[in-house]
Design an enzyme around this catalytic site. Structure first.
Site, PDB file in Angstrom:
ATOM      1  N   ASN A   1      53.887  79.993  58.964  1.00 31.64           N
ATOM      2  CA  ASN A   1      53.113  78.761  58.788  1.00 31.64           C
ATOM      3  C   ASN A   1      53.282  77.899  60.029  1.00 31.64           C
ATOM      4  OD1 ASN A   1      51.820  76.451  57.920  1.00 31.64           O
ATOM      5  ND2 ASN A   1      53.439  75.834  56.495  1.00 31.64           N
ATOM      6  N   TRP A   2      52.254  77.894  60.876  1.00 30.08           N
ATOM      7  CA  TRP A   2      52.348  77.157  62.132  1.00 30.08           C
ATOM      8  C   TRP A   2      52.226  75.647  61.970  1.00 30.08           C
ATOM      9  CZ3 TRP A   2      48.624  80.556  65.619  1.00 30.08           C
ATOM     10  CH2 TRP A   2      49.274  81.750  65.925  1.00 30.08           C
ATOM     11  N   LYS A   3      51.791  75.197  60.811  1.00 33.84           N
ATOM     12  CA  LYS A   3      51.582  73.760  60.567  1.00 33.84           C
ATOM     13  C   LYS A   3      50.667  73.188  61.659  1.00 33.84           C
ATOM     14  CE  LYS A   3      55.877  73.626  58.011  1.00 33.84           C
ATOM     15  NZ  LYS A   3      57.068  72.859  57.593  1.00 33.84           N
ATOM     16  N   HIS A  22      51.767  73.117  49.339  1.00 26.83           N
ATOM     17  CA  HIS A  22      52.941  72.924  50.188  1.00 26.83           C
ATOM     18  C   HIS A  22      53.476  71.506  50.004  1.00 26.83           C
ATOM     19  CE1 HIS A  22      55.473  72.594  53.764  1.00 26.83           C
ATOM     20  NE2 HIS A  22      55.439  73.918  53.837  1.00 26.83           N
ATOM     21  N   GLU A  45      54.534  69.336  51.962  1.00 27.46           N
ATOM     22  CA  GLU A  45      54.005  68.334  52.891  1.00 27.46           C
ATOM     23  C   GLU A  45      52.617  67.876  52.470  1.00 27.46           C
ATOM     24  OE1 GLU A  45      56.627  70.315  56.479  1.00 27.46           O
ATOM     25  OE2 GLU A  45      54.457  70.663  56.413  1.00 27.46           O
ATOM     26  N   GLU A  85      60.181  77.132  47.992  1.00 22.58           N
ATOM     27  CA  GLU A  85      60.614  76.396  49.177  1.00 22.58           C
ATOM     28  C   GLU A  85      61.302  75.111  48.739  1.00 22.58           C
ATOM     29  OE1 GLU A  85      58.179  77.232  53.057  1.00 22.58           O
ATOM     30  OE2 GLU A  85      57.110  75.835  51.789  1.00 22.58           O
ATOM     31  N   GLY A 137      62.645  72.359  57.333  1.00 26.00           N
ATOM     32  CA  GLY A 137      62.772  71.661  58.608  1.00 26.00           C
ATOM     33  C   GLY A 137      64.092  70.947  58.815  1.00 26.00           C
ATOM     34  N   SER A 188      63.820  76.737  56.378  1.00 22.48           N
ATOM     35  CA  SER A 188      64.744  76.992  57.490  1.00 22.48           C
ATOM     36  C   SER A 188      65.124  78.465  57.608  1.00 22.48           C
ATOM     37  CB  SER A 188      66.004  76.117  57.354  1.00 22.48           C
ATOM     38  OG  SER A 188      65.665  74.744  57.433  1.00 22.48           O
ATOM     39  N   GLY A 214      58.510  78.569  58.669  1.00 20.77           N
ATOM     40  CA  GLY A 214      57.960  77.400  59.334  1.00 20.77           C
ATOM     41  C   GLY A 214      58.303  77.375  60.811  1.00 20.77           C
ATOM     42  N   GLY A 215      59.333  76.600  61.170  1.00 24.54           N
ATOM     43  CA  GLY A 215      59.683  76.390  62.574  1.00 24.54           C
ATOM     44  C   GLY A 215      59.906  77.666  63.369  1.00 24.54           C
TER      45      GLY A 215
END
Length: 268
Positions: A12-14, A104, A106, A176, A182, A222, A243-244
């Site tokens: 997931n590049w966001k 998600h 966010e 999640e 994050g 993470s 994610g990151g």
């Protein structure tokens, strides 16, 4: 009993990478997978770019016949009309998307999206022939209260109670925990397994053994190559929503290699 669930690693590049950066990433990432001889039968790989980069990813994947799927990070509940800024499921399907992330944390927090909206998104994705990845997970407060499993299962139920068995079989669920997204903190393998098992048991109770057995449950929060090898050994964890770490081609490729190795060894 061996269960035939092919693990999935979804990046997931966001809100990162323009279309040029996305193109470079896919080229490099595909080369790393080829160099490592990753067998797509042992691990499915998907990338979730921003809307502006999906077409660029599509062109590369189709032109080079890459063993990479791709999807979107959100979707509108409407099919067309005067909805400025929205992107419909049909538009995403026309770009060859396989998956769409729904619910998600966010999106729930910043937009916000409620349960009714998330159900409508799931149905829109399914109607367009794609598969939704439903995100659920507790905050630090819910975990402190000891209700994390009930909370995550409740989020699943809020969506699945409105689905048919046929619709539920096409669903993926990503557990999640919000406190891990994050932050660098990660659930222990046992905590991830407990949540995944609780979700699978609830699906079994609602939709039966066949649906529950085939359901793929991902872990997110993470995820890195340092913790992926332990997390993927859990019997109800079927891959990751990353994610990151998905912003670094080498790191994401390492995670894929670890999962593929686990899949090839018949971890189930």
């Amino acid at each position: 009993m061996a269960v035939n669930r092919i693990p999935l690693v979804a990046g997931n590049w966001k809100m990162n990478f323009n279309h040029l950066e996305a193109t470079y990433f896919v080229q490099k990432f595909a080369w790393l997978l080829r160099d490592a001889h990753v067998d797509p039968r042992t691990c499915e790989v998907a990338l979730m770019p921003s809307f502006t980069s999906i077409r660029s990813v599509q062109v590369l994947v189709e032109a080079d016949d890459l063993p990479i799927k791709y999807g979107a990070q959100s979707v509108s509940v409407t099919s067309q009309g005067a909805f400025t800024g929205d992107v419909s499921a049909d538009m995403l399907a026309a770009l060859g998307c396989s998956y769409v992330i729904v619910g998600h944390s966010e999106r729930r927090k910043y937009h916000p999206e409620d349960d009714a909206n998330i159900v409508d998104q799931v149905r829109a994705v399914l109607a367009a022939g794609m598969r939704p990845i439903l995100c659920v997970g507790e905050s630090y407060e819910e975990r402190k209260q000891g209700i994390e499993l009930d909370f995550a299962v409740g989020q699943v139920r809020d969506v699945t109670r409105d689905l048919s068995v046929e619709e539920a079989t096409k669903l993926l669920i990503a557990y999640e925990p919000v406190w891990a997204i994050g932050t660098g903190m990660v659930a222990t393998p046992q905590s991830a397994q407990d949540a995944a098992k609780a979700i699978r048991d609830d699906i079994r109770e609602t939709f039966g053994d066949e649906t529950a057995t085939s359901l793929r449950i991902l872990y997110g929060g993470s995820v890195t190559s340092k913790n992926a090898s332990q997390l993927i050994t859990q019997p109800d964890v079927d891959g990751f929503l990353v994610g990151g770490a998905s912003l670094h081609a080498e790191e994401l490729a390492k995670i894929v290699r670890l999962v593929a190795k686990s899949g090839a060894s018949g971890r189930k």
